[in-house]
Design a protein around this motif. Structure first.
Motif, short mmCIF file in Angstrom:
data_model
loop_
_atom_site.label_atom_id
_atom_site.label_comp_id
_atom_site.label_asym_id
_atom_site.label_seq_id
_atom_site.Cartn_x
_atom_site.Cartn_y
_atom_site.Cartn_z
N CYS A 1 0.78 -1.33 -0.06
CA CYS A 1 -0.08 0.12 -0.14
C CYS A 1 0.90 1.18 0.12
CB CYS A 1 -0.92 -0.04 1.22
SG CYS A 1 -2.65 -0.14 0.80
N THR B 1 -2.41 8.81 3.43
CA THR B 1 -3.27 8.43 4.67
C THR B 1 -4.49 7.54 4.27
OG1 THR B 1 -4.22 10.42 3.65
CG2 THR B 1 -3.20 10.78 5.62
N GLU B 2 -4.98 7.48 3.19
CA GLU B 2 -5.96 6.43 2.83
C GLU B 2 -5.43 5.70 1.59
OE1 GLU B 2 -9.88 7.32 1.92
OE2 GLU B 2 -10.24 7.58 4.07
N CYS B 3 -5.77 4.42 1.46
CA CYS B 3 -5.29 3.65 0.42
C CYS B 3 -6.50 2.45 -0.02
CB CYS B 3 -4.12 2.71 0.89
SG CYS B 3 -3.73 1.47 -0.32
N GLU B 4 -6.71 2.80 -1.55
CA GLU B 4 -7.89 1.85 -1.83
C GLU B 4 -7.15 0.46 -1.99
OE1 GLU B 4 -11.05 3.19 -4.89
OE2 GLU B 4 -9.29 3.98 -5.37
N ARG C 1 -5.82 1.96 7.49
CA ARG C 1 -6.19 3.01 6.52
C ARG C 1 -6.53 2.55 5.05
NH1 ARG C 1 -1.48 3.87 3.48
NH2 ARG C 1 0.26 2.75 4.33
N GLN D 1 -9.01 0.97 2.36
CA GLN D 1 -10.30 1.11 2.03
C GLN D 1 -10.78 -0.11 0.99
OE1 GLN D 1 -11.50 4.77 0.05
NE2 GLN D 1 -13.56 4.03 -0.11
#
Lengths: 351, 351
Positions: A265, A269-272, A300, A302
Motif C-alpha cells: 500500500c 493517509t488512505e489507500c484503496e 487506512r 479502504q
C-alpha cells in the motif's frame, strides 16, 4: 502527440495471455477530452482462444502469440467495419516479469508489421489485474487465484509482495489453501494434531479414493498447483459447515493476504485496496476475516471492489498509451514500454 | 525350519536402495541361540554403487536393481571365501510402499535364480530406518532428511504418520525447513511480516543472486525438494546466531516432528523414540526444542539414539528372516514378505 490526425476510427487492442488461453479485446479510443483513463472504457468486442500461448525457456513464444493474435484482431476489426486504425496494443501475460525476453525483443517489430501500430506495452499479469481493478488510480490490488500477488503504487514505482509461486510463497492463494486442506486430511488419517475428519471425507470423495493415494495422484502431475487449488471449494464448503480446521485455514489465508496488501500500500493517509481474482469467489468465508485482518494491519485501507478484469486492464493500458496519458511506473520488469513505440522509455538498468 | 542344515557358512544380504545409489551389506547368520535379533549384527562387508536404481511408473526397475545387485553380492561373497550360502535377502527402498509392484512380482524368482535364496523381505525405507534404529523392539522411529516420516509398532501393526511428500506433508523435514527459510527471505524482500534479513542475506549468498531470482532457479528443477532442503544448513546457521525467525522455524519443525512421533507411538506406558536421518545432524538447535515438544506431547516417550542406519536395518530384517524370527508386522505395504519365500504370508487384502 495526442490523438492521431488520421480520420479513420481509432482503436486499441488489449490482450490477456494466460494458462487458460488468449483473450483479445478491441476498444475505441475515447475522445480527447477524456485524456487520463482511470477506468476501463467500453469494449467493442472480445475474442477468445482456448489455446494457451506456448512458453519456453525464453518465456512466451512470440511467434505463437502473433499466430493467434493477428487473425483474432483482424476478425475483431472486421466486425466493426474494417477500416479502423489500431493505435496501441497492451499485452498482459503470466510470467512476463521474469520470462519475457523473447517477447520484448521480437514483438515491437512484429506488431508494427501486422497492424502498423507503434505503441506497445508489455505488462505482467499482476499489472493488468491492477489496471483492471483500479485503472490508473494509486492504491493496492491483491490478485488471487491459484497463486497470490499484491501490487501497489503511488504512481512513481511499483511495490510488489509475494507472487513467488507455490513453493516459495503465494501465501493464502488457492494452491496454499488447497494444500493446507489436504494436509489436514492427512493429519486426520495419521492421527496427528490439526487433522479434520470433514476435510478428509471431502478429499476422499473429491479425489475419488483414500487419502493415502493422494501422493500418487498429485506428484506425477505437471500442474500440481492447479491440482492443489482445485480443492479450495471443498475447504470453503467445510468452513461453511463450521469445521474449525477449515475455518482456521481460511483465517490464516486472510492473514497472509492482508500481510501482502499491507506491504504494498502506498504510504498515504488512505489507500484503496481492490481484491480481484477467482479466489475471492469464495465470498464472505474469506472476505470477512480478510477485512478484519486489513482493519488490524492496515487501518487506512479502504477495501473496494475491482472495476474490471485483467483483459479490461490491458484495454486501460492500451488506451492510456494511445492518448499519451500513461501515468503508471514503467520499470521494465512489471510494465515495459519499448522506447521506440513512443511511450516513456524503460530505464535500461532495470531490464 | 530354523537354520539350514547345509554345512556351508550362512549369510544374509541387506540392501538399501535410494536416491543416492545402492548399498549392499553381507553379514553372517548368527548362531541359533541368538534367534531373535533386536540389533544390527556384525557386517562382513559393504558394497556401494553410486548409480541410483532406475524407477518408472511401475516403481523400482527390478531388472536394473538385479543388474547392480548380483555382481555386488557375488563380489562380497568372493571376499569371504566364495563358498557361502545366502539364506535371506532384505531390500529397503524409497517408495516401496506405494510404487513397488514390479519389485514384488519379479524379484522373488530373480533372486532364487541368482543366489538360490528363497527368503525375501521388501521393505519401505521407513521400515529399514526403523529396524536400523530399534531392531525389532517396539517403539517409534522418526526418519528425517529431505522428507519426514514417523513409524511405530507394538509388534502387531505399523502406525505411520506423515511421509506424504513436500506438498502434502513431510512437515518439519528438510524441504519444509528450507522452504520456510526461503519464505522468510522473500518476506524480508517484500516488506511483509515474518521476514528475516539474515535469512535473505544467506539466501542471496547461497543461491548466488537476489532472492527475486529464486523462482527461476527452483521451479525448472526436477529435484525441487532437494533444492529446498539444501538451504537447511543456512537456516541452522541463522538460528545459531539467534535470528528469531530462524529459531522459530526450527521450533515449528520440532513441533511437527513431535506431532508425528506422538501419533505413532504404541499405546504403552513407555515408548522408545529414536531419531534418525541426516536432518538431526543440525544438532541441539533442533534436538533441544524437539525433546521439549516430546516431553509436552508425549511425556512417556524416551528419546534414544538410533542403533544403526537403514542398511543395518535391512541386515536386521534379513537375519530375522533367515532365523525364522521375524517379529515385525508384515502388512504387504510397508513390509512385504512373499508367501512362497517361507516368511509370514502377506494378507492379500492389504496389497
Amino acid at each position: 502527440m495526442t490523438n492521431s490526425s488520421d480520420s479513420r476510427p481509432g482503436w486499441v487492442l488489449g490482450v490477456d495471455s494466460g494458462g487458460s488461453g488468449l483473450r483479445v479485446a478491441l476498444a475505441p479510443v475515447p475522445s480527447a477530452d477524456d485524456t487520463v483513463p482511470t477506468k476501463a472504457g467500453d469494449r467493442a468486442d472480445t475474442a477468445v482462444s482456448r489455446q494457451p500461448v506456448r512458453t519456453g525457456p525464453g518465456g512466451i513464444d512470440a511467434g505463437h502469440l502473433m499466430e493467434q493474435l493477428v487473425p483474432m484482431a483482424k476478425a475483431l476489426l472486421g466486425e466493426v467495419g474494417g477500416d479502423g486504425e489500431i493505435r496501441a496494443v497492451a499485452i498482459g501475460a503470466a510470467g512476463m516479469a521474469t520470462l519475457g525476453d523473447e517477447l520484448r525483443d521480437l514483438l515491437p517489430d512484429a506488431l508494427a508489421e501486422a497492424f502498423g501500430v507503434r505503441r506497445l506495452a508489455l505488462a505482467a499479469d499482476a499489472v493488468t489485474a491492477y489496471t483492471g481493478a483500479l485503472g490508473q488510480r494509486p492504491g493496492a490490488v491483491v490478485a488471487a487465484g491459484t497463486g497470490m500477488i499484491a501490487l501497489g503504487t503511488e504512481g512513481k514505482k511499483w511495490r510488489r509482495a509475494d507472487g513467488w509461486g507455490h513453493l516459495l510463497g503465494d501465501c493464502g492463494g488457492g494452491a496454499w489453501i488447497g494444500r493446507a486442506g489436504l494436509d489436514a486430511a492427512l493429519r486426520d488419517h495419521d492421527g496427528r494434531r490439526g487433522g479434520s475428519a470433514a476435510l478428509r471425507a471431502r478429499a476422499e470423495e473429491f479425489f475419488d479414493g483414500p487419502v493415502t493415494e493422494l501422493p500418487g495422484k498429485l506428484y506425477p502431475r505437471t500442474d500440481r498447483p492447479a491440482v492443489l487449488a482445485s480443492f479450495v471449494p471443498e475447504v470453503a464448503r467445510c468452513a461453511a459447515e463450521d469445521d474449525p480446521v477449515a475455518v482456521g485455514i481460511l483465517r490464516a489465508a486472510a492473514l497472509h493476504i492482508a500481510e501482502a496488501a499491507a506491504a504494498v500500500c502506498p504510504p498515504e493517509t488512505e489507500c484503496e485496496v481492490a481484491l480481484t481474482g477467482g479466489l475471492f469467489g469464495i465470498g464472505d468465508l474469506l472476505l470477512v476475516p480478510l477485512k478484519e485482518e486489513l482493519s488490524v494491519q492496515l487501518p487506512r485501507a479502504q477495501a473496494v471492489s475491482a472495476d474490471g478484469n485483467p483483459l479490461e486492464g490491458a484495454v486501460v493500458l492500451a488506451t492510456a498509451l494511445a492518448l499519451d496519458a500513461l501515468a503508471l511506473p514503467c520499470d521494465g520488469r512489471l510494465l515495459h514500454v519499448p522506447e521506440e513505440t513512443g511511450g516513456a522509455p524503460t530505464p535500461q538498468h532495470s531490464r
